[in-house]
Design a protein around this motif. Structure first.
Motif, PDB file in Angstrom:
ATOM      1  N   LEU A   1       0.848  -1.202   0.000  1.00 48.18           N
ATOM      2  CA  LEU A   1       0.000   0.000   0.000  1.00 48.18           C
ATOM      3  C   LEU A   1       0.879   1.245   0.000  1.00 48.18           C
ATOM      4  O   LEU A   1       1.929   1.264   0.648  1.00 48.18           O
ATOM      5  N   PRO A   2       0.469   2.289  -0.673  1.00 47.72           N
ATOM      6  CA  PRO A   2       1.250   3.536  -0.660  1.00 47.72           C
ATOM      7  C   PRO A   2       1.353   4.111   0.757  1.00 47.72           C
ATOM      8  O   PRO A   2       0.440   3.942   1.575  1.00 47.72           O
ATOM      9  N   GLU A   3       2.451   4.785   1.034  1.00 47.52           N
ATOM     10  CA  GLU A   3       2.610   5.450   2.326  1.00 47.52           C
ATOM     11  C   GLU A   3       1.438   6.382   2.559  1.00 47.52           C
ATOM     12  O   GLU A   3       0.939   7.009   1.625  1.00 47.52           O
ATOM     13  N   GLY A   4       1.001   6.459   3.790  1.00 51.49           N
ATOM     14  CA  GLY A   4      -0.097   7.344   4.152  1.00 51.49           C
ATOM     15  C   GLY A   4      -1.480   6.753   3.963  1.00 51.49           C
ATOM     16  O   GLY A   4      -2.474   7.368   4.345  1.00 51.49           O
ATOM     17  N   THR A   5      -1.572   5.555   3.374  1.00 51.56           N
ATOM     18  CA  THR A   5      -2.876   4.935   3.139  1.00 51.56           C
ATOM     19  C   THR A   5      -3.570   4.617   4.458  1.00 51.56           C
ATOM     20  O   THR A   5      -2.991   3.991   5.343  1.00 51.56           O
ATOM     21  N   LEU A   6      -4.814   5.034   4.577  1.00 48.96           N
ATOM     22  CA  LEU A   6      -5.651   4.673   5.714  1.00 48.96           C
ATOM     23  C   LEU A   6      -6.238   3.302   5.436  1.00 48.96           C
ATOM     24  O   LEU A   6      -6.803   3.070   4.358  1.00 48.96           O
ATOM     25  N   TRP A   7      -6.068   2.358   6.381  1.00 50.78           N
ATOM     26  CA  TRP A   7      -6.626   1.023   6.204  1.00 50.78           C
ATOM     27  C   TRP A   7      -7.102   0.482   7.545  1.00 50.78           C
ATOM     28  O   TRP A   7      -6.600   0.858   8.583  1.00 50.78           O
ATOM     29  N   ARG A   8      -8.096  -0.381   7.497  1.00 48.85           N
ATOM     30  CA  ARG A   8      -8.713  -0.942   8.703  1.00 48.85           C
ATOM     31  C   ARG A   8      -8.355  -2.413   8.819  1.00 48.85           C
ATOM     32  O   ARG A   8      -8.622  -3.209   7.927  1.00 48.85           O
ATOM     33  N   HIS A   9      -7.736  -2.769   9.945  1.00 46.53           N
ATOM     34  CA  HIS A   9      -7.457  -4.178  10.236  1.00 46.53           C
ATOM     35  C   HIS A   9      -8.621  -4.748  11.028  1.00 46.53           C
ATOM     36  O   HIS A   9      -9.139  -4.118  11.943  1.00 46.53           O
ATOM     37  N   ASP A  10      -9.029  -5.929  10.664  1.00 50.73           N
ATOM     38  CA  ASP A  10     -10.048  -6.702  11.381  1.00 50.73           C
ATOM     39  C   ASP A  10     -11.438  -6.093  11.401  1.00 50.73           C
ATOM     40  O   ASP A  10     -11.965  -5.708  12.444  1.00 50.73           O
TER      41      ASP A  10
ATOM     42  N   ILE B   1       2.610  -5.006  12.861  1.00 53.11           N
ATOM     43  CA  ILE B   1       2.958  -3.599  13.113  1.00 53.11           C
ATOM     44  C   ILE B   1       4.080  -3.154  12.171  1.00 53.11           C
ATOM     45  O   ILE B   1       4.030  -2.067  11.594  1.00 53.11           O
ATOM     46  N   GLY B   2       5.076  -4.003  11.999  1.00 52.92           N
ATOM     47  CA  GLY B   2       6.199  -3.678  11.107  1.00 52.92           C
ATOM     48  C   GLY B   2       5.763  -3.483   9.666  1.00 52.92           C
ATOM     49  O   GLY B   2       6.315  -2.645   8.949  1.00 52.92           O
ATOM     50  N   SER B   3       4.762  -4.234   9.228  1.00 46.78           N
ATOM     51  CA  SER B   3       4.302  -4.104   7.839  1.00 46.78           C
ATOM     52  C   SER B   3       3.552  -2.795   7.615  1.00 46.78           C
ATOM     53  O   SER B   3       3.462  -2.309   6.499  1.00 46.78           O
ATOM     54  N   ASN B   4       3.025  -2.210   8.673  1.00 43.65           N
ATOM     55  CA  ASN B   4       2.271  -0.954   8.547  1.00 43.65           C
ATOM     56  C   ASN B   4       3.164   0.200   8.118  1.00 43.65           C
ATOM     57  O   ASN B   4       2.756   1.030   7.314  1.00 43.65           O
ATOM     58  N   GLY B   5       4.393   0.246   8.629  1.00 48.82           N
ATOM     59  CA  GLY B   5       5.327   1.303   8.243  1.00 48.82           C
ATOM     60  C   GLY B   5       4.719   2.685   8.369  1.00 48.82           C
ATOM     61  O   GLY B   5       4.224   3.067   9.410  1.00 48.82           O
ATOM     62  N   ARG B   6       4.712   3.424   7.274  1.00 48.30           N
ATOM     63  CA  ARG B   6       4.171   4.789   7.270  1.00 48.30           C
ATOM     64  C   ARG B   6       2.732   4.836   6.744  1.00 48.30           C
ATOM     65  O   ARG B   6       2.285   5.858   6.236  1.00 48.30           O
ATOM     66  N   ARG B   7       2.044   3.733   6.891  1.00 55.41           N
ATOM     67  CA  ARG B   7       0.637   3.691   6.522  1.00 55.41           C
ATOM     68  C   ARG B   7      -0.198   3.969   7.769  1.00 55.41           C
ATOM     69  O   ARG B   7       0.299   3.898   8.867  1.00 55.41           O
ATOM     70  N   GLN B   8      -1.454   4.256   7.594  1.00 49.95           N
ATOM     71  CA  GLN B   8      -2.310   4.624   8.721  1.00 49.95           C
ATOM     72  C   GLN B   8      -3.295   3.512   9.046  1.00 49.95           C
ATOM     73  O   GLN B   8      -4.499   3.671   8.925  1.00 49.95           O
ATOM     74  N   GLY B   9      -2.751   2.367   9.473  1.00 42.99           N
ATOM     75  CA  GLY B   9      -3.588   1.247   9.851  1.00 42.99           C
ATOM     76  C   GLY B   9      -4.192   1.473  11.228  1.00 42.99           C
ATOM     77  O   GLY B   9      -3.572   2.064  12.096  1.00 42.99           O
ATOM     78  N   PHE B  10      -5.419   1.000  11.400  1.00 43.40           N
ATOM     79  CA  PHE B  10      -6.053   1.055  12.717  1.00 43.40           C
ATOM     80  C   PHE B  10      -6.923  -0.175  12.911  1.00 43.40           C
ATOM     81  O   PHE B  10      -7.295  -0.851  11.959  1.00 43.40           O
ATOM     82  N   THR B  11      -7.223  -0.473  14.161  1.00 45.31           N
ATOM     83  CA  THR B  11      -8.053  -1.623  14.484  1.00 45.31           C
ATOM     84  C   THR B  11      -8.688  -1.412  15.835  1.00 45.31           C
ATOM     85  O   THR B  11      -8.435  -0.422  16.518  1.00 45.31           O
ATOM     86  N   TYR B  12      -9.508  -2.352  16.220  1.00 42.14           N
ATOM     87  CA  TYR B  12     -10.112  -2.413  17.553  1.00 42.14           C
ATOM     88  C   TYR B  12      -9.854  -3.819  18.061  1.00 42.14           C
ATOM     89  O   TYR B  12      -9.680  -4.749  17.281  1.00 42.14           O
ATOM     90  N   THR B  13      -9.851  -3.985  19.365  1.00 38.43           N
ATOM     91  CA  THR B  13      -9.650  -5.312  19.931  1.00 38.43           C
ATOM     92  C   THR B  13     -10.553  -5.509  21.140  1.00 38.43           C
ATOM     93  O   THR B  13     -10.916  -4.548  21.812  1.00 38.43           O
ATOM     94  N   HIS B  14     -10.880  -6.762  21.368  1.00 38.88           N
ATOM     95  CA  HIS B  14     -11.590  -7.154  22.583  1.00 38.88           C
ATOM     96  C   HIS B  14     -10.699  -8.020  23.459  1.00 38.88           C
ATOM     97  O   HIS B  14     -11.149  -8.570  24.454  1.00 38.88           O
ATOM     98  N   LYS B  15      -9.419  -8.145  23.102  1.00 39.35           N
ATOM     99  CA  LYS B  15      -8.487  -8.907  23.931  1.00 39.35           C
ATOM    100  C   LYS B  15      -8.229  -8.135  25.212  1.00 39.35           C
ATOM    101  O   LYS B  15      -8.155  -6.919  25.206  1.00 39.35           O
ATOM    102  N   PRO B  16      -8.105  -8.832  26.329  1.00 39.30           N
ATOM    103  CA  PRO B  16      -7.857  -8.144  27.600  1.00 39.30           C
ATOM    104  C   PRO B  16      -6.496  -7.451  27.597  1.00 39.30           C
ATOM    105  O   PRO B  16      -5.555  -7.926  26.970  1.00 39.30           O
ATOM    106  N   PRO B  17      -6.397  -6.324  28.289  1.00 41.40           N
ATOM    107  CA  PRO B  17      -5.146  -5.534  28.286  1.00 41.40           C
ATOM    108  C   PRO B  17      -4.098  -6.051  29.256  1.00 41.40           C
ATOM    109  O   PRO B  17      -3.626  -5.331  30.129  1.00 41.40           O
ATOM    110  N   HIS B  18      -3.737  -7.321  29.133  1.00 43.35           N
ATOM    111  CA  HIS B  18      -2.670  -7.881  29.961  1.00 43.35           C
ATOM    112  C   HIS B  18      -1.858  -8.857  29.146  1.00 43.35           C
ATOM    113  O   HIS B  18      -2.314  -9.346  28.118  1.00 43.35           O
ATOM    114  N   VAL B  19      -0.660  -9.112  29.591  1.00 45.18           N
ATOM    115  CA  VAL B  19       0.208 -10.071  28.919  1.00 45.18           C
ATOM    116  C   VAL B  19       0.019 -11.430  29.560  1.00 45.18           C
ATOM    117  O   VAL B  19       0.095 -11.565  30.780  1.00 45.18           O
TER     118      VAL B  19
END
Length: 121
Positions: free
Chosen positions: A72-81, A102-120
């Motif tokens: 995808l061109p740099e700056g592209t807005l895209w939605r994951h999931d 995350i590494g594949s996103n580079g200078r693109r504007q990927g975003f997503t939402y998650t329902h995974k709990p915020p812990h490791v």
């Protein structure tokens, strides 16, 4: 095995005509309050497409998905999931796969939402 789907130009009214992805249901966390009832991906318009990811002949690998994102061109807005969740099964996040995504996103504007709990785990 987790499967992915990439759409170069969505026809979804909610996202608009941007690239979108979908991830197979095995990534959905048990902690999700919508998993038992009310899940848009399981019952909405996208459900038919999401169910196809259960068949390994229909999806692509994480490597293939990342290649498409990097193309995808740099700056592209895209939605994951539009359906599915972050890499990893159930509540756990697969750190290696997440860093690859995350590494594949580079200078693109990927975003997503998650329902995974915020812990490791």
């Amino acid at each position: 095995m987790t499967q992915y789907h990439f759409t170069a130009k969505s026809r979804n009214v909610k996202t608009g005509p941007i690239p979108t992805t979908m991830t197979s249901a095995d990534t959905c966390p048990d902690a999700c309050p919508l998993k038992a009832a009310g899940c848009y991906a399981a019952h909405g318009h996208v459900a038919m497409h999401w169910r196809k990811l259960s068949d390994p002949r229909n999806g692509i690998t994480l490597d293939e998905l990342c290649d498409k994102i990097m193309a995808l061109p740099e700056g592209t807005l895209w939605r994951h999931d539009v359906a599915g969740d972050l890499p990893g099964h159930g509540d756990a996040i697969d750190d290696s796969a997440m860093h690859q995504l995350i590494g594949s996103n580079g200078r693109r504007q990927g975003f997503t939402y998650t329902h995974k709990p915020p812990h490791v785990a």
